[in-house]
Design an enzyme around this catalytic site. Sequence first.
Site, PDB file in Angstrom:
ATOM      1  N   CYS A  38     -13.032  51.623-101.737  1.00 62.94           N
ATOM      2  CA  CYS A  38     -13.202  52.327-100.241  1.00 62.94           C
ATOM      3  C   CYS A  38     -14.186  53.553-100.368  1.00 62.94           C
ATOM      4  CB  CYS A  38     -11.676  52.767 -99.859  1.00 62.94           C
ATOM      5  SG  CYS A  38     -11.618  53.769 -98.620  1.00 62.94           S
ATOM      6  N   HIS A  62      -7.393  61.413 -95.356  1.00 58.77           N
ATOM      7  CA  HIS A  62      -7.496  61.087 -96.786  1.00 58.77           C
ATOM      8  C   HIS A  62      -6.504  62.101 -97.466  1.00 58.77           C
ATOM      9  CE1 HIS A  62     -10.406  57.566 -96.995  1.00 58.77           C
ATOM     10  NE2 HIS A  62     -10.785  58.335 -96.177  1.00 58.77           N
ATOM     11  N   GLY A 122     -12.733  56.473 -99.033  1.00 60.64           N
ATOM     12  CA  GLY A 122     -12.071  57.132 -99.963  1.00 60.64           C
ATOM     13  C   GLY A 122     -12.844  57.557-101.301  1.00 60.64           C
ATOM     14  N   GLU A 143      -5.241  52.038 -98.933  1.00 62.06           N
ATOM     15  CA  GLU A 143      -5.837  52.124 -97.539  1.00 62.06           C
ATOM     16  C   GLU A 143      -4.709  51.878 -96.820  1.00 62.06           C
ATOM     17  OE1 GLU A 143      -9.636  51.023 -96.339  1.00 62.06           O
ATOM     18  OE2 GLU A 143      -9.988  50.156 -98.280  1.00 62.06           O
ATOM     19  N   ARG A 144      -4.738  53.044 -95.656  1.00 62.56           N
ATOM     20  CA  ARG A 144      -3.810  52.971 -94.378  1.00 62.56           C
ATOM     21  C   ARG A 144      -4.112  51.512 -93.730  1.00 62.56           C
ATOM     22  NH1 ARG A 144      -5.233  56.901 -89.482  1.00 62.56           N
ATOM     23  NH2 ARG A 144      -7.085  55.932 -90.023  1.00 62.56           N
ATOM     24  N   CYS A 148     -15.355  53.059 -91.997  1.00 58.90           N
ATOM     25  CA  CYS A 148     -15.240  52.231 -93.300  1.00 58.90           C
ATOM     26  C   CYS A 148     -16.631  52.398 -94.337  1.00 58.90           C
ATOM     27  CB  CYS A 148     -14.726  50.804 -93.153  1.00 58.90           C
ATOM     28  SG  CYS A 148     -14.780  49.938 -94.714  1.00 58.90           S
TER      29      CYS A 148
END
Length: 278
Positions: free
Chosen positions: A221, A162, A224, A212-213, A71
Site C-alpha cells: 500500500c 491511516h 500506507g 486496507e479499508r 492510492c
Amino acid sequence: MRFTKMHGLGNDYIYVNCLHETVENPAKLAVKLSDRHFGIGSDGLILIKPSALADFEMDIYNADGSRAQMCGNGIRCVGKYVYDKGLTKKKSLDIETLAGIKHLELTVQDEKTEQVIVEMGSPKFLASEIPVRTEEREMINAPLTVNGKQYPVTCLSVGNPHCVVFLKEEVKNLDLPSLGPAFERHEKFPERINTEFVNILDRKTIRMRVWERGSGETLACGTGACAAAAAAMANQLTEDEVTAQLLGGDLTVRWNQKENQIYMTGKAVTVFDGEIDI
C-alpha cells in the site's frame, strides 16, 4: 470492455481507459471484477479519466465497491499506463484525485516506464482532518484498545485515513484477518481506516503489513507506506528517508519536513491486457 491488469508491489488493480470506455456503475463493477474466483481478481478498480485540472484523473473503487480518495501504488501504475499506452509523452505528470492533484516523475527506459516518484502531499495529524473521534488534538503514540488489548497508535491522513501501530512482536506473526477488521471498523474511526502494523528494523528500515479499508490485507500500500514512514519520523524512530519492506516488495519514502512534502518511489508493472463482457 477493455481493461489492463497492473500492480505496484503486488497491490493489483484493474485499469480502464475512460477516455474511450464508459463505465455506468463503477462501484458495482469493482465488486464483480475484483472477485478472485469469479472475476478478474484485484484489490479494486481504477478508472483513468480526462481532467480539466490536471493531465488525467484517477477514480478508485475498492474491492468492496467503496470509493477511495487516493492510492500510492495505483497512481504509479496510472503514470505508467498513460505513458506506455501513448496517451501522453510527458514524463512529468499531474494526476487529479479525490485527495487533490498529485505530481509524478517517470523514469523511462526503452520507451517503457520503469519507476515512478510521486509527490504524495503533506501528512495531516490533526484528529479532525483524518477523521478520528477523540477529545485530543492529535493521536500520536496514543493508546487504543482493540479486541481487549491496548495498542500504541499514531493516526494521520496522507490523502486517506491511516492508523499506524508500532509493534515489538513480529508483524509476520499477526492474525491480521481477525485484527484488521477490528481496527478498520473501530468506533473511533467514523469513515473506517487503513491500518499499518510496523516493526522498526533500524533508523532507515521498517517492515510492515497493511490492512486496507475496503480491500483487506494487501501485498503493498503506497499511502500506507507513506503513513507508516511519516508516523515513524513523527515519533523520532527513524531518519527522514526509509525503506519500507512490504509483503510485495520495497518502497522508498522520504519526508522533506522543510517543504512538508512526502515523496514515494517505486515500480509499476503491467500484468496483461484483456477484454470482458460487463
